[in-house]
Design a protein around this motif. Structure first.
Motif, PDB file in Angstrom:
ATOM      1  N   ALA A  51       0.530  -1.317   0.077  1.00 56.67           N
ATOM      2  CA  ALA A  51       0.067  -0.069  -0.003  1.00 56.67           C
ATOM      3  C   ALA A  51       0.806   1.534   0.249  1.00 56.67           C
ATOM      4  O   ALA A  51       0.032   2.028  -0.670  1.00 56.67           O
ATOM      5  CB  ALA A  51      -1.233  -0.035   1.425  1.00 56.67           C
ATOM      6  N   VAL A  52       1.390   1.396   1.140  1.00 60.20           N
ATOM      7  CA  VAL A  52       2.891   2.626   0.729  1.00 60.20           C
ATOM      8  C   VAL A  52       3.772   2.484  -0.291  1.00 60.20           C
ATOM      9  O   VAL A  52       3.443   3.696  -1.236  1.00 60.20           O
ATOM     10  CB  VAL A  52       3.748   2.485   2.021  1.00 60.20           C
ATOM     11  N   TYR A  64       7.750   4.946   1.006  1.00 55.63           N
ATOM     12  CA  TYR A  64       8.415   4.303   0.180  1.00 55.63           C
ATOM     13  C   TYR A  64       9.986   4.031   0.595  1.00 55.63           C
ATOM     14  O   TYR A  64      10.955   3.335   1.496  1.00 55.63           O
ATOM     15  CB  TYR A  64       7.978   2.946  -0.272  1.00 55.63           C
ATOM     16  N   THR A  65      10.223   5.257   0.133  1.00 53.06           N
ATOM     17  CA  THR A  65      11.461   4.859  -0.098  1.00 53.06           C
ATOM     18  C   THR A  65      12.377   5.587   1.055  1.00 53.06           C
ATOM     19  O   THR A  65      13.858   5.432   1.239  1.00 53.06           O
ATOM     20  CB  THR A  65      11.560   6.764  -1.690  1.00 53.06           C
ATOM     21  N   LYS A  66      11.403   6.279   1.691  1.00 54.56           N
ATOM     22  CA  LYS A  66      12.559   6.515   3.096  1.00 54.56           C
ATOM     23  C   LYS A  66      12.630   6.066   3.951  1.00 54.56           C
ATOM     24  O   LYS A  66      13.296   5.545   5.020  1.00 54.56           O
ATOM     25  CB  LYS A  66      11.676   7.645   4.015  1.00 54.56           C
ATOM     26  N   GLU A  67      11.147   4.836   4.040  1.00 58.96           N
ATOM     27  CA  GLU A  67      10.864   3.548   4.954  1.00 58.96           C
ATOM     28  C   GLU A  67      11.943   2.683   4.760  1.00 58.96           C
ATOM     29  O   GLU A  67      12.275   1.709   5.542  1.00 58.96           O
ATOM     30  CB  GLU A  67      10.248   3.521   5.771  1.00 58.96           C
ATOM     31  N   GLN A  68      11.375   2.497   3.574  1.00 62.87           N
ATOM     32  CA  GLN A  68      11.748   0.769   3.059  1.00 62.87           C
ATOM     33  C   GLN A  68      12.467   0.255   1.972  1.00 62.87           C
ATOM     34  O   GLN A  68      13.419  -0.548   1.416  1.00 62.87           O
ATOM     35  CB  GLN A  68      10.521  -0.325   2.349  1.00 62.87           C
ATOM     36  N   GLY A  69      13.338   1.516   1.902  1.00 59.32           N
ATOM     37  CA  GLY A  69      14.114   1.530   0.259  1.00 59.32           C
ATOM     38  C   GLY A  69      14.110   2.015  -0.869  1.00 59.32           C
ATOM     39  O   GLY A  69      15.266   1.260  -2.058  1.00 59.32           O
ATOM     40  N   GLY A  70      13.119   2.124  -1.099  1.00 57.64           N
ATOM     41  CA  GLY A  70      12.894   2.957  -2.099  1.00 57.64           C
ATOM     42  C   GLY A  70      12.874   1.253  -3.436  1.00 57.64           C
ATOM     43  O   GLY A  70      12.679   0.403  -3.778  1.00 57.64           O
ATOM     44  N   SER A  76      14.392  -6.227  -5.851  1.00 58.65           N
ATOM     45  CA  SER A  76      14.851  -7.336  -4.911  1.00 58.65           C
ATOM     46  C   SER A  76      14.346  -8.248  -4.189  1.00 58.65           C
ATOM     47  O   SER A  76      14.274  -9.143  -4.236  1.00 58.65           O
ATOM     48  CB  SER A  76      16.334  -6.527  -3.482  1.00 58.65           C
ATOM     49  N   MET A  77      12.706  -7.626  -4.052  1.00 60.04           N
ATOM     50  CA  MET A  77      12.266  -9.081  -3.296  1.00 60.04           C
ATOM     51  C   MET A  77      11.579  -9.412  -4.761  1.00 60.04           C
ATOM     52  O   MET A  77      10.399 -10.508  -4.471  1.00 60.04           O
ATOM     53  CB  MET A  77      10.670  -7.738  -2.877  1.00 60.04           C
ATOM     54  N   HIS A  78      11.574  -8.877  -6.299  1.00 67.38           N
ATOM     55  CA  HIS A  78      10.897  -9.795  -7.315  1.00 67.38           C
ATOM     56  C   HIS A  78      11.926 -10.652  -7.992  1.00 67.38           C
ATOM     57  O   HIS A  78      11.594 -11.731  -8.465  1.00 67.38           O
ATOM     58  CB  HIS A  78      10.644  -8.389  -8.230  1.00 67.38           C
ATOM     59  N   ARG A  79      13.747 -10.225  -7.660  1.00 69.32           N
ATOM     60  CA  ARG A  79      14.601 -11.348  -8.172  1.00 69.32           C
ATOM     61  C   ARG A  79      14.457 -12.613  -8.326  1.00 69.32           C
ATOM     62  O   ARG A  79      14.074 -12.892  -6.848  1.00 69.32           O
ATOM     63  CB  ARG A  79      15.934 -10.537  -8.070  1.00 69.32           C
ATOM     64  N   GLU A 139      16.711   4.002 -10.871  1.00 66.15           N
ATOM     65  CA  GLU A 139      16.988   4.297  -9.528  1.00 66.15           C
ATOM     66  C   GLU A 139      16.325   4.992  -8.506  1.00 66.15           C
ATOM     67  O   GLU A 139      16.083   4.933  -7.218  1.00 66.15           O
ATOM     68  CB  GLU A 139      17.968   4.991  -9.248  1.00 66.15           C
ATOM     69  N   THR A 140      14.926   5.124  -8.886  1.00 70.84           N
ATOM     70  CA  THR A 140      13.683   5.998  -8.243  1.00 70.84           C
ATOM     71  C   THR A 140      12.540   5.153  -8.654  1.00 70.84           C
ATOM     72  O   THR A 140      11.733   4.372  -9.318  1.00 70.84           O
ATOM     73  CB  THR A 140      13.285   7.048  -8.710  1.00 70.84           C
TER      74      THR A 140
END
Length: 154
Positions: A51-52, A64-70, A76-79, A139-140
């Motif tokens: 959701a974030v 998401y970028t600030k708290e989860q690593g963007g 990396s979760m899909h690789r 990167e974003t």
């Protein structure tokens, strides 16, 4: 007087609406024989993280970028998951059904942009999940708008 156009995040109903969406979506995923195995080890907080992510994509807060690593973290979760076309198709079906169930806006403009992102994002996730996928140059987090795709690659 200047009329400002709301972001997709605002139009959808903000964080609360996206949390309802992802909770309903993952409820469906957990009960789906094709997708449940992919998400078998997902933590209880996974719907909230998605959701974030969606909030940031739809031009809400950059949480998401600030708290989860963007973007790098999401990638990396899909690789290596080797998502198959039929799994991607079902993912899209369940996401759209969840959007209907929780009452996301049904106007053609919102749904057109929402579906465009769901299609684009799921196809990028599938491509990035393949064992031979080349690293993304993005990167974003993509920032989706009304009738426009986010520039750059995923």
């Amino acid at each position: 007087m200047t009329d400002s156009i709301p972001t997709m995040y605002e139009w959808a109903g903000g964080a609360e609406a996206l949390e309802r969406l992802t909770e309903e979506f993952y409820r469906r995923v957990r009960n789906d024989e094709l997708l449940a195995p992919i998400f078998a080890y997902m933590g209880a907080d996974h719907p909230k993280h998605v959701a974030v992510w969606l909030g940031e994509v739809f031009r809400g807060p950059e949480t998401y970028t600030k708290e989860q690593g963007g973007f790098a973290h999401m990638l990396s979760m899909h690789r290596g998951r080797a998502i198959q076309p039929e799994q991607r198709d079902r993912w899209v079906q369940l996401m759209l059904a969840a959007a209907d169930e929780v009452g996301l806006p049904a106007d053609p403009e919102f749904r057109s942009a929402f579906i465009a992102y769901v299609e684009w994002g799921s196809r990028r996730a599938m491509a990035n999940s393949q064992p031979d996928a080349k690293p993304s140059s993005r990167e974003t987090v993509p920032r989706w708008g009304w009738g426009e795709a986010s520039p750059g690659t995923a």
